[in-house]
Write a protein that holds these residues in place. Structure first.
Motif, PDB file in Angstrom:
ATOM      1  N   THR A 489       0.841  -1.191   0.000  1.00  0.00           N
ATOM      2  CA  THR A 489       0.000   0.000   0.000  1.00  0.00           C
ATOM      3  C   THR A 489       0.882   1.249   0.000  1.00  0.00           C
ATOM      4  N   ASN A 490       0.564   2.164  -0.896  1.00  0.00           N
ATOM      5  CA  ASN A 490       1.347   3.388  -1.029  1.00  0.00           C
ATOM      6  C   ASN A 490       1.385   4.193   0.260  1.00  0.00           C
ATOM      7  N   GLY A 491       2.314   5.144   0.298  1.00  0.00           N
ATOM      8  CA  GLY A 491       2.412   6.048   1.434  1.00  0.00           C
ATOM      9  C   GLY A 491       2.946   7.391   0.977  1.00  0.00           C
ATOM     10  N   ILE A 492       2.956   8.346   1.888  1.00  0.00           N
ATOM     11  CA  ILE A 492       3.442   9.708   1.607  1.00  0.00           C
ATOM     12  C   ILE A 492       4.449  10.084   2.682  1.00  0.00           C
ATOM     13  N   THR A 493       5.361  10.988   2.348  1.00  0.00           N
ATOM     14  CA  THR A 493       6.329  11.422   3.345  1.00  0.00           C
ATOM     15  C   THR A 493       5.682  12.415   4.295  1.00  0.00           C
ATOM     16  N   PRO A 494       5.700  12.148   5.593  1.00  0.00           N
ATOM     17  CA  PRO A 494       5.112  13.094   6.544  1.00  0.00           C
ATOM     18  C   PRO A 494       5.927  14.367   6.698  1.00  0.00           C
ATOM     19  N   ARG A 495       7.160  14.366   6.188  1.00  0.00           N
ATOM     20  CA  ARG A 495       7.949  15.597   6.270  1.00  0.00           C
ATOM     21  C   ARG A 495       7.336  16.676   5.374  1.00  0.00           C
ATOM     22  N   ARG A 496       7.305  16.431   4.078  1.00  0.00           N
ATOM     23  CA  ARG A 496       6.750  17.453   3.174  1.00  0.00           C
ATOM     24  C   ARG A 496       5.260  17.644   3.407  1.00  0.00           C
ATOM     25  N   TRP A 497       4.518  16.558   3.658  1.00  0.00           N
ATOM     26  CA  TRP A 497       3.056  16.639   3.606  1.00  0.00           C
ATOM     27  C   TRP A 497       2.382  16.903   4.938  1.00  0.00           C
ATOM     28  N   GLU A 664       0.687  22.159  -1.635  1.00  0.00           N
ATOM     29  CA  GLU A 664       1.145  22.474  -0.280  1.00  0.00           C
ATOM     30  C   GLU A 664       0.374  23.638   0.337  1.00  0.00           C
ATOM     31  N   ILE A 665      -0.363  24.390  -0.474  1.00  0.00           N
ATOM     32  CA  ILE A 665      -1.254  25.434   0.032  1.00  0.00           C
ATOM     33  C   ILE A 665      -2.677  24.897   0.159  1.00  0.00           C
ATOM     34  N   LEU A 666      -3.109  24.125  -0.835  1.00  0.00           N
ATOM     35  CA  LEU A 666      -4.482  23.619  -0.866  1.00  0.00           C
ATOM     36  C   LEU A 666      -4.768  22.604   0.228  1.00  0.00           C
ATOM     37  N   ILE A 667      -3.864  21.650   0.415  1.00  0.00           N
ATOM     38  CA  ILE A 667      -4.148  20.537   1.319  1.00  0.00           C
ATOM     39  C   ILE A 667      -4.274  20.985   2.778  1.00  0.00           C
ATOM     40  N   LYS A 690      -2.742  12.434   1.819  1.00  0.00           N
ATOM     41  CA  LYS A 690      -2.258  13.763   2.217  1.00  0.00           C
ATOM     42  C   LYS A 690      -3.381  14.569   2.870  1.00  0.00           C
ATOM     43  N   PHE A 691      -4.554  14.504   2.286  1.00  0.00           N
ATOM     44  CA  PHE A 691      -5.691  15.229   2.855  1.00  0.00           C
ATOM     45  C   PHE A 691      -6.049  14.673   4.239  1.00  0.00           C
ATOM     46  N   ALA A 692      -6.156  13.349   4.345  1.00  0.00           N
ATOM     47  CA  ALA A 692      -6.517  12.747   5.629  1.00  0.00           C
ATOM     48  C   ALA A 692      -5.493  13.086   6.708  1.00  0.00           C
ATOM     49  N   LEU A 693      -4.214  13.069   6.359  1.00  0.00           N
ATOM     50  CA  LEU A 693      -3.147  13.376   7.312  1.00  0.00           C
ATOM     51  C   LEU A 693      -3.274  14.796   7.847  1.00  0.00           C
ATOM     52  N   ASN A 694      -3.779  15.713   7.024  1.00  0.00           N
ATOM     53  CA  ASN A 694      -3.922  17.114   7.419  1.00  0.00           C
ATOM     54  C   ASN A 694      -5.289  17.421   8.026  1.00  0.00           C
ATOM     55  N   GLY A 695      -5.996  16.385   8.449  1.00  0.00           N
ATOM     56  CA  GLY A 695      -7.260  16.598   9.139  1.00  0.00           C
ATOM     57  C   GLY A 695      -8.413  16.956   8.234  1.00  0.00           C
ATOM     58  N   CYS A 696      -8.302  16.635   6.960  1.00  0.00           N
ATOM     59  CA  CYS A 696      -9.382  16.872   6.004  1.00  0.00           C
ATOM     60  C   CYS A 696     -10.230  15.599   5.914  1.00  0.00           C
TER      61      CYS A 696
END
Length: 844
Positions: A489-497, A664-667, A690-696
């Motif tokens: 399952t894919n993932g995203i870097t929590p540093r940038r995102w 990086e502005i939208l999310i 990315k959205f879920a990680l940012n509380g969206c």
């Protein structure tokens, strides 16, 4: 004459005390400022009388690169000495985004650079804005590759990336009354301060020609057209570690001796530089249009250029690291090298590695095949037939005659193996063969089949996707090699995102968890669950979200001229424009919402939740239906946003030229995000993560990684709608048979467009694609009509939930708290253990 300091707007006395001195490993503000000033004076890229934001950016980047180069060189030397097994990630795309924020963040020197630039009369945020996004990718495939590189470096893994150095990217998108317009994305108009050209790393790459058989029986590919691949290296620093790995990008060039001076002096300028022009074409743009044979040839050239140059480089490193004067032990190659193909684009790695081993290194077929199949692994990213890549045999034979021979031999031996070992599967030949000659006039090579047959591991990128691969797309191969198929399952870097793009929320998370270790151990976010009802946390959370919404509203006004209300619900869908991603479903929902608002009384409107709908993404230049969707979104926005009767109750905004920096502005400013693809068609998706990680909160179908996100954050925190993947084939058949009865709201939305409420553009071809029972288009293949009522009901649930601020904040916190699984660190750890078999190799 004015001095540099006077021209920059900073009083002379403020800068005169800062020396221009080199400090390559500077960490304190004073030394950093001195190093920036040193580069402004002694590594000049502009005239000496300016130190404005653009000049300050390049000097700042040069100073950061000093720190990276030391770590970079130490990492390379450490890998060379230790000689571990190393992974090489081959991808046609890398969507890197800006490098400055990421580099100083990973190095832990953001505060020092902010203070240093302040000393020099500049603001870090303004300097960051001067950097153009590297135009090396387009969508999720490229962004995933970039997240993976970040995690490889952070986890101290011996790994590199390989790609192409596109000069103009895919395209720069602008929006006019005619819709989407494309122009060259000239990110290299000046230069990139992050790359270093390696003039000593050059490899020949051949096209066309013929195959000769020597007296010994060895095949040799000769003649044709030979270009050179020149390496440009980009440093990829890990977070909180000295390890800095490489993204090696190839540029095509022609040898100087191929410039015909006599023809040039005779006035035949184009002929004189014919090969140089061909070389420039290879790395000009990402995914050149392939409607004509010339375009197909160019795409195939790009893919082979990446594969050939990268494999030659990998083999050179393998030889370089062996004990001096010892014979080459090719059986050890797979124990030192892992090659990961990111989708089918690098498939030609397979026949190219076979060719090098047999023709250049004189191995026999069986030995070369064993080395190749133990070395190469394949990640599948799609079940869409058009994305699985099929290349004409005639085209391959013309461009790569030796490789076509090798592919034909792989196919022949594979079918012989089935015939001898699994005669009961001979009726599966047509589905499993690599060469598809069902149309004898136009036989093709199925690249995905070649990948599956030739790789030691095949993986999908979400649990649902991997199951579809095993149960449907590659079902027959699974019965042969069940152990070959895995899920990652894919993932995203929590540093940038999260850490870098959303510092407000990151600070709150660190405060409540009492640690910042979540940046490299995202599972720690679970600790937020115990505080999800806490009114103090909810208040801080809401404040951070509002700050990000205000920033986003300012950005929208800046790029579109549309004023949006930060107190409205920010509803965002950003991704490549494609019919299966169903931006059309989104905008039809917005159209119906607008129509209902127009029909409401003033008293009814007071109860409506204000909403700002934002859609962003690029439609491929030759994808007509996708471009019609872009135009429809903009036409709807032009009417809705200027309707005084509606005001702030609804805004529809198309965000132009979507890229990483825009994301990086939208999310961080998002509250609801739409991931609404037809179930079973999105392999994974990573923007949903990315959205879920940012509380969206997410409104979506049970498709791709949505399934796992919903499991992790809780079903009550996800707005689910739509058909499930196993129902889709049956529903499509019913649609074709005329058994589908459309929802009245769906018909209202379509008829509203047909009424020319949004202008005079003829949307008939787009709307006809939704007429499943009329024989138009593809019969609503993506089930927009079927899912529309369920979608609208889910949107009503969104409105009701948003009215309860405390409930919404709790759901938002739980979304972030449940996102730990979706770190690319976890994904890459799984690749390293289960597929690549590589270990940490930390630089001391």
């Amino acid at each position: 004459m004015k001095s540099v300091t006077e021209i920059s707007g900073v009083p002379k006395e403020d800068l005169s005390s800062i020396p221009a001195s080199a400090h390559p490993t500077a960490e304190g503000p004073a030394e950093v400022a001195a190093n920036i000033k040193y580069h402004a004076q002694y590594t000049p890229h502009f005239s000496p009388l300016k130190f404005e934001p653009e000049q300050a950016f390049y000097a700042t980047a040069d100073s950061v690169r000093d720190s990276l180069i030391q770590r970079w060189n130490e990492t390379y030397l450490h890998f060379h000495r230790e000689n571990p097994k190393q992974t090489y990630y081959l991808s046609m795309e890398y969507l890197q985004g800006r490098a400055l924020t990421n580099a100083i963040g990973n190095l832990g020197i953001t505060d020092a650079y902010a203070a240093a630039l302040n000393k020099l009369g500049h603001d870090l945020e303004n300097i960051v804005e001067q950097e153009p996004d590297a135009a090396l990718g387009n969508g999720g495939l490229g962004r995933l590759a970039s997240c993976f590189l970040d995690s490889m470096a952070t986890l101290n893994l011996p790994a590199w990336g390989y790609g192409l150095r596109y000069r103009y990217g895919l395209f720069k998108q602008s929006i006019t009354e005619k819709g989407q317009q494309e122009s060259a994305e000239n990110w290299l108009e000046k230069f990139s301060p992050w790359e270093i050209v390696r003039h000593d790393v050059v490899y020949p790459v051949r096209f066309y020609g013929k195959v000769e058989v020597c007296a010994s029986g060895v095949h040799k590919w000769v003649d044709g057209e030979q270009l050179q691949a020149l390496a440009y290296d980009v440093p990829i620093p890990g977070y909180g570690t000295n390890n800095t790995i490489s993204l090696r990008l190839w540029e095509a060039k022609a040898p100087a001796e191929d410039f015909n001076l006599n023809e040039f002096n005779d006035g035949q300028y184009e002929n004189a530089a014919h090969l140089h022009s061909k070389a420039q074409q290879i790395c000009a743009v990402l995914y050149p249009g392939d409607a004509k044979e010339e375009g197909k040839l160019l795409r195939l050239k790009q893919q082979f250029f990446l594969c050939s140059a990268s494999l030659q480089d990998i083999i050179a490193r393998f030889k370089e690291r062996r004990v001096e004067n010892e014979p080459i032990a090719w059986n050890e190659f797979p124990s030192k090298v892992a090659v990961q193909m990111n989708d089918t684009h690098p498939t030609l790695s397979i026949p190219e590695l076979m060719r090098i081993l047999m023709d250049d290194e004189c191995l026999g077929w069986d030995e070369a095949w064993t080395v190749t199949t133990r070395t190469i692994a394949y990640t599948n990213h799609t079940v869409l037939p058009e994305a699985l890549e099929k290349w004409s045999v005639a085209l391959l034979t013309k461009l790569l005659p030796r490789h076509m021979e090798i592919i034909a031999e792989i196919n022949k031996r594979f079918l012989e193996m089935i015939h001898s070992s699994h005669p009961d599967m001979e009726n599966k030949f047509n589905n499993m063969c690599i060469l598809d000659d069902s149309n004898p006039q136009k036989p093709v090579v199925r690249m995905a089949n070649l990948c599956v047959v030739s790789s030691h591991t095949v993986n999908g990128v979400a649990m649902l996707h991997s199951n579809i691969l095993k149960d449907e797309l590659f079902r027959d191969y699974v019965s042969l090699w069940p152990e070959k198929f895995q899920n990652k399952t894919n993932g995203i870097t929590p540093r940038r995102w999260l850490r870098f793009c959303n510092p407000e929320l990151s600070a709150i998370i660190t405060k409540w968890l009492k640690t910042d270790q979540w940046v490299t151990n995202l599972d720690l976010l679970r600790g937020l669950r115990q505080f999800s009802d806490n009114s103090e946390l909810q208040s801080e959370w809401a404040s951070a979200k509002m700050a990000n919404k205000i920033r986003l509203a300012q950005y929208i006004f800046q790029v579109t001229g549309v004023k949006v209300n930060p107190n409205s619900l920010f509803d965002i869908q950003i991704k490549r424009i494609h019919e299966y991603k169903r931006q059309l479903l989104n905008i039809l929902g917005a159209i119906y919402r607008y129509k209902r608002l127009k029909e409401m009384s003033a008293e009814e409107r007071k109860k409506v939740v204000p909403r700002t709908i934002m859609i962003g993404g690029k439609a491929f230049a030759t994808y007509t239906q996708a471009k019609r969707i872009v135009k429809l979104v903009n036409d709807v926005g032009a009417v809705v946003n200027n309707d005084p009767a509606i005001g702030d109750l609804l805004k529809v905004v198309f965000i132009p030229n979507y890229n990483v920096s825009v994301a990086e502005i939208l999310i961080p400013g998002s509250e609801l995000s739409q991931h609404i693809s037809t179930a079973g068609m999105e392999a994974s998706g990573t923007s949903n993560m990315k959205f879920a990680l940012n509380g969206c909160l997410i409104i979506g179908t049970l498709d791709g990684a949505n399934v796992e996100i919903r499991e992790e954050i809780g079903k009550d925190n996800f707005f689910l709608f739509g058909a499930e993947a196993h129902d889709v084939p049956k529903l499509r058949k019913e649609r074709e048979q005329g058994l589908f009865v459309p929802d009245p709201r769906f018909e209202e939305a379509k008829n509203f467009v047909k009424s020319r409420a949004f202008g005079d553009y003829d949307y008939t071809p787009l709307l006809d694609s939704l007429e499943g029972n009329s024989g138009y288009g593809r019969g609503d293949y993506f089930l927009v009509g079927y899912d529309f009522p369920s979608y609208m009901e889910a949107q009503s649930r969104v409105d009701n939930a948003y009215k309860d601020t405390k409930k919404w904040m709790k759901m938002s916190i739980l979304s972030t708290a449940g996102s730990g699984k979706f770190s690319s660190d976890r994904t890459i750890s799984e690749y390293a253990k289960a597929i690549w078999k590589i270990q940490e190799c930390r630089v001391p």
